[in-house]
Scaffold this active site. Structure first.
Site: not given
Length: 590
Positions: A270, A331-332, A334-337
């Site tokens: 981000i 991802c890290s 799990g709520w963006d990418r």
């Protein structure tokens, strides 16, 4: 504090500066927004859309000024007759633009009339899974998160492999960052499953979890066909995943997960994306005519490169599913990418998600139910600036790219995507408030606000006139040599000096569609000697770029008018509203 205590001067004289243009008018200050009344138009500034405000007091050569930058990319300066007016308005905007809590948002301070039965939170989610044929003997609805104790940022409804024991489910949750254990997102018609989660807590010691390994194995075997390999797709750059091991997190070791492969997607985090958007906005606001400077800044910001990486990763996930291999994406946290790539992969694979109803359910599931941090990413309330990031905007732009590449495959047009983004920023609906379902319940969002979807579904101007459910390809996996370009309808819509251009593919498809319809009606083939002219006449009024007579470029300030006789679009100065005709047609009728 009440609005009346903050707003001491509800009306003041201002000079609005946009680019190279100055317009004198008045500012009416209300509790929800500011109305800038100008000679030929009005600008409504919603407090929730204001991203940055800078105050400069008067000097002998300059009046007091407020520089305002909005989240929807509108930038303007307000000049005042006194320092007191500038200071008062600065105080009002600072107070209302970023409240301390969700209850300070305009939608709670000025509650709208509620639409009975508008909220279909879990019903919509269940309908989406039923569309995939779930539940079945492989996948069941789990009730373990009904109190949000299994994972506080997931929906109360999860679909998990039917063979799992409760201890395995809770054990896997403890081994995943933020408790975001692997859960079903989508099931292909061939039985392959798309699941999503967060990174494992493996750390530098490469810790293992028998429960997590059992859950992943259950996902791999949840198919009617002989279980093959499962692809674990970590959408981060590999070095980012390695660096996270130092913090006790990391990625899966394939030797611990039977018949699993591991790939990395190279999508930046981000912080990189936030800086990239700032560079894109700077490039779009540069001096007109400096093409070489714009090209250099556009390349330097990397925005288009990031979009291509997201599309490539999504395509890789979709291809695995189409070939029958189940995929676990993270991802890290799990709520963006993860949300970006899972949603886009489904959009590429299933035509249902390219309809208005399907796209609504896709966003509700992948972004709302699975807990994308809308509040933090768009600074709806006071939050650390490092949490802000245009993740959902990137998704919308990738959807726009696919829609322009396949102009007959989407029921909605680009204006729909722009309106959806604007609705997110306006905070006047409850759909995107908060960071997760639990927060929305705690703040009574489902009882005191309305969802955004009914307002969008009933607007015919948001529909794609080219949409033909059976004409386009079933999947959007064909690799087309199509370079990405700046999304003018999003980033340049406020620029009075940028002529917006329609995409050549869309214009050609429009012209072909018109010719086919006219041939059907007349029984004769209609030659297309001027495709651009034919296509322009068929465009919805709101998508017209300039006045037919004076060539004035339209923007959000100047209204468009369609002549009832010639069907062309004109500005107010070239149109007779009394007769609903353009001036040339009006003159011809006299």
């Amino acid at each position: 504090m009440e609005s009346a205590e903050i707003i001491r001067t509800p009306r003041m004289a201002v000079t609005v500066v946009r680019g190279r243009r100055k317009m004198s008018g008045t500012a009416t200050v209300l509790g929800s927004h500011i109305i800038l009344s100008l000679p030929r138009s009005e600008i409504w500034l919603l407090y929730s859309k204001i991203a940055q405000i800078t105050k400069r007091l008067s000097t002998p050569s300059q009046p007091a000024t407020l520089e305002i930058v909005c989240k929807d990319f509108l930038a303007l300066e307000l000049m005042f007759q006194s320092d007191n007016d500038a200071s008062e308005l600065h105080e009002v905007i600072t107070h209302f633009s970023v409240p301390a809590t969700m209850k300070g948002l305009t939608v709670f301070r000025f509650p709208p009339p509620l639409q009975q039965g508008a909220w279909q939170v879990h019903a919509s989610l269940l309908e989406d899974y039923q569309h995939m044929g779930v539940p079945d003997r492989h996948w069941i609805r789990s009730e373990f998160n009904s109190d949000y104790k299994l994972c506080s940022t997931y929906s109360a409804i999860l679909f998990l492999p039917a063979v799992l024991q409760p201890s395995t489910i809770f054990g896997s949750s403890r081994f995943r960052s933020r408790g975001r254990l692997p859960a079903l997102s989508f099931r292909h018609t061939n039985g392959a499953a798309l699941c999503r989660c967060s990174q494992p807590l493996s750390g530098v010691q490469n810790k293992r979890s028998a429960d997590d390994e059992a859950l992943v194995a259950a996902i791999r075997m949840a198919t009617d066909t002989p279980a093959g390999t499962l692809n674990i797709y970590d959408v981060r750059p590999r070095w980012n995943a390695v660096a996270n091991k130092a913090g006790g997190k990391g990625y899966e070791l394939t030797e611990n997960y039977t018949n699993c492969t591991l790939d990395f997607g190279c999508i930046e985090n981000i912080h990189v994306v936030r800086d990239s958007l700032h560079g894109l906005v700077r490039a779009c606001r540069g001096e007109a005519g400096q093409a070489s400077v714009f090209a250099r800044e556009l390349e330097g910001c990397g925005w288009l490169r990031h979009l291509r990486t997201i599309l490539d990763a999504s395509s890789a996930i979709a291809r695995n599913l189409a070939e029958g291999r189940s995929v676990l994406v993270h991802c890290s946290d799990g709520w963006d990418r993860t949300a970006q790539t899972c949603a886009l992969a489904q959009l590429m694979l299933d035509p249902y998600y390219r309809t208005l109803a399907g796209f609504e359910k896709l966003v509700e599931k992948e972004w709302v139910a699975f807990g994308h941090k809308f509040s933090d990413r768009h600074a709806m309330i006071q939050v650390e600036s490092k949490e802000n990031a245009p993740i959902f905007l990137q998704f919308l732009e990738c959807v726009h790219t696919l829609a322009e590449t396949y102009p007959r495959s989407f029921e909605f047009n680009e204006l729909y995507l722009v309106r959806l983004f604007d609705a997110l920023l306006a905070c006047q609906h409850g759909t995107f408030l908060g960071n997760c379902e639990r927060e929305r319940l705690e703040n009574e969002v489902y009882f005191k606000t309305n969802p955004v979807w009914p307002d969008l579904a009933h607007d015919v101007e948001l529909r794609n006139p080219l949409f033909n459910a059976g004409a386009g390809p079933a999947t959007l996996l064909e690799r087309k040599a199509r370079p990405l370009s700046v999304w003018q309808a999003m980033y340049c819509r406020w620029d009075l000096d940028v002529p917006h251009q329609r995409d050549d593919a869309i214009c050609s498809a429009l012209a072909e569609l018109i010719a086919m319809e006219e041939s059907r009606v007349t029984g004769q083939r209609v030659p297309l000697t001027d495709e651009a002219t034919v296509a322009a006449a068929a465009l919805p009024t709101v998508l017209a770029d300039c006045c037919t007579v004076c060539n004035k470029t339209f923007d959000m300030l100047f209204s468009r008018h369609r002549c009832t006789r010639c069907q062309r679009v004109f500005c107010a100065a070239c149109f007779s509203q009394e007769a609903s005709l353009c001036l040339p047609c009006r003159k011809a009728s006299l």
